[in-house]
Structures are given as structure tokens and as C-alpha cells.
Scaffold this motif. Structure first.
Motif, PDB file in Angstrom:
ATOM      1  N   LEU A 151      23.380  -4.098  21.507  1.00  7.78           N
ATOM      2  CA  LEU A 151      23.391  -3.161  20.376  1.00  7.78           C
ATOM      3  C   LEU A 151      24.724  -3.175  19.637  1.00  7.78           C
ATOM      4  O   LEU A 151      24.773  -2.925  18.429  1.00  7.78           O
ATOM      5  N   GLU A 207      26.354   4.715  11.175  1.00 11.18           N
ATOM      6  CA  GLU A 207      25.653   5.514  12.172  1.00 11.18           C
ATOM      7  C   GLU A 207      25.825   7.013  11.945  1.00 11.18           C
ATOM      8  O   GLU A 207      25.046   7.815  12.468  1.00 11.18           O
ATOM      9  N   ALA A 238      23.043   4.659  18.680  1.00 10.67           N
ATOM     10  CA  ALA A 238      23.088   3.718  19.796  1.00 10.67           C
ATOM     11  C   ALA A 238      22.991   4.425  21.145  1.00 10.67           C
ATOM     12  O   ALA A 238      22.326   3.936  22.067  1.00 10.67           O
ATOM     13  N   LYS A 295      18.885  -0.917  14.146  1.00 10.33           N
ATOM     14  CA  LYS A 295      19.235  -0.942  15.567  1.00 10.33           C
ATOM     15  C   LYS A 295      18.016  -0.744  16.457  1.00 10.33           C
ATOM     16  O   LYS A 295      17.870  -1.409  17.485  1.00 10.33           O
TER      17      LYS A 295
END
Length: 236
Positions: free
Chosen positions: A148, A34, A124, A86
């Protein structure tokens, strides 16, 4: 959709629409970390073989001009490009649990956050904020957060990618209409109307959806959801 729904061939049997978004990865090899991203400008210059080649491509496609025609005044060329798994998972989860209208609303918000505001689609926190914006008290945000944080839904997306490969779809946009007809590329709206009219002419509708079963979307979501044609683009 607006053209077809507002001017039906048979007023007693008008066509209605359900839109199901199919996951597609422009950069399937991107890291899932991420924290990782690169600018979209860098990605596209690499893809097209340098700045000059990319500038020539921009002139050919005229995406900026097309965007302005439909009210999009600014595409952020330096938006953060990242792994999109995601965001795909969240869109499919919302579709499965809350219907196509909700997932289309989510898609609209995600497009603004990414293409205009330049945010990463694997963030997220940002994804949950987008879900909150369209929730109207309907979406369980705690469940969304837990979803998630898991890998739920990934298997279905992998299967959808394999189905796209079998159909020979390796780029976007593509429109799979009624589970059978595929229109590829930046098609003119009149081509879409023509495809919808061919279905309408049969009087039978097009209940099949090539990907609903693969993605685990319940039949009632596909058959009972009618989208407002003045608000959503048709990708049936």
C-alpha cells in the motif's frame, strides 16, 4: 450462482464460479491526498444538480429498500467519499496472491466499513485492518502494508480502465460474464441466471476472462477458485 449450482442442468458437469472484481472509479479526478474527502451526500447532490433532483433520483432507484431486502438495514448517506485507488489496488493484490475467495471476503468487509460505517476507502490504516479481519493467518500483513505504501499495481488498474472504455462501460454495476457477455445496470437475478444457463448449455464452460491478463491475475487463480454461492454475489 446458488440457483445454477444447486440445480445443475448436467449433474455430472456442474458449473462453478470464480469472481474477479474489476476496478472502476466513480470519481477518477478525486485527489489522492489521504486527508481529503467529502460527504457522499454532497457528491451526489452535485452530480444530480441539487437536493431536490437527488431526492427524486433516490425515489426512483429505491436503493434503501433494495438493501433492506437483502439484509442491509442502513446505508450511510454521509459516508466519506474519497479517491478509491488504494482500495482497488489492495483488492487486486489479495486476489493475485491469495485468491478470489479471499478478495471477495475483503470486498465484503470494505463494503461494510464504507457504506455502513462511513469510512474512507483511501485510508491505509483502515484498509490494513480490513485485510487483518479476513486474513485467518494467511495474508502477510507486513507485505500488505509495504504494498500500500508503494505504487505497485497501479499500472494494471490504468490498463483495466482503458479496457472498460473500449467496452463502452462508463458506469456501474456491470457484469462481464465469460469474458464476452455484458449485462449493465441493476439487473434482476433472473437475467444473470439466464446468462449462466446459456454458458452451462454449451457444456464447455467459460474459461475466458477479459481482465485477468490485464490485471496480472494468474490463470490458476481463475481456474481453480470456486466460490460459495450462498455467500458471494456473482460478477463473473
Amino acid at each position: 450462482m446458488e440457483e445454477v449450482t444447486q440445480n445443475p442442468m448436467d449433474e455430472a458437469n456442474p458449473v462453478s464460479f470464480a469472481v474477479l472484481r474489476i476496478p472502476f472509479f466513480l470519481e477518477p479526478e478525486y485527489s489522492r491526498d489521504e486527508t481529503w474527502s467529502e460527504t457522499n451526500r454532497k457528491r451526489l447532490e452535485r452530480k444530480w444538480g441539487g437536493k431536490e433532483a437527488f431526492d427524486a433520483q433516490k425515489k426512483r432507484h429505491q436503493l434503501k429498500e433494495r438493501g433492506r431486502e437483502v439484509g442491509i438495514q442502513h446505508f450511510n448517506l454521509d459516508r466519506k467519499a474519497s479517491n478509491t485507488l488504494k482500495s482497488h489496488r489492495l483488492v487486486q493484490w489479495v486476489t493475485k496472491n491469495y485468491g478470489c475467495a479471499k478478495s471477495e471476503a475483503l470486498y465484503d468487509v470494505l463494503n461494510v466499513e464504507h457504506f455502513v460505517n462511513g469510512k474512507k476507502l483511501n485510508d491505509a490504516k483502515m484498509l490494513l485492518e480490513c485485510a487483518k479481519k479476513i486474513s485467518d493467518g494467511v495474508i502477510d500483513l507486513e507485505k500488505a502494508e509495504k504494498f500500500l505504501a508503494s505504487d505497485e499495481g497501479e499500472k494494471e488498474i490504468v490498463l483495466a480502465k482503458k479496457a472498460l472504455d473500449r467496452l463502452g462501460i462508463h458506469s456501474i454495476p456491470n457484469f462481464v460474464i465469460g469474458g464476452k457477455e455484458v449485462l449493465s445496470g441493476a439487473v434482476h437475478w433472473k437475467e444473470l441466471v439466464g446468462a449462466f444457463r446459456r454458458i452451462e448449455r454449451t457444456g464447455l464452460g467459460a474459461p475466458e476472462n477479459a481482465f485477468a491478463t490485464i490485471l496480472g491475475i494468474p490463470e490458476e487463480i481463475i481456474t481453480q477458485t470456486t466460490l460459495d454461492p450462498t455467500k458471494y454475489a456473482a460478477t463473473v
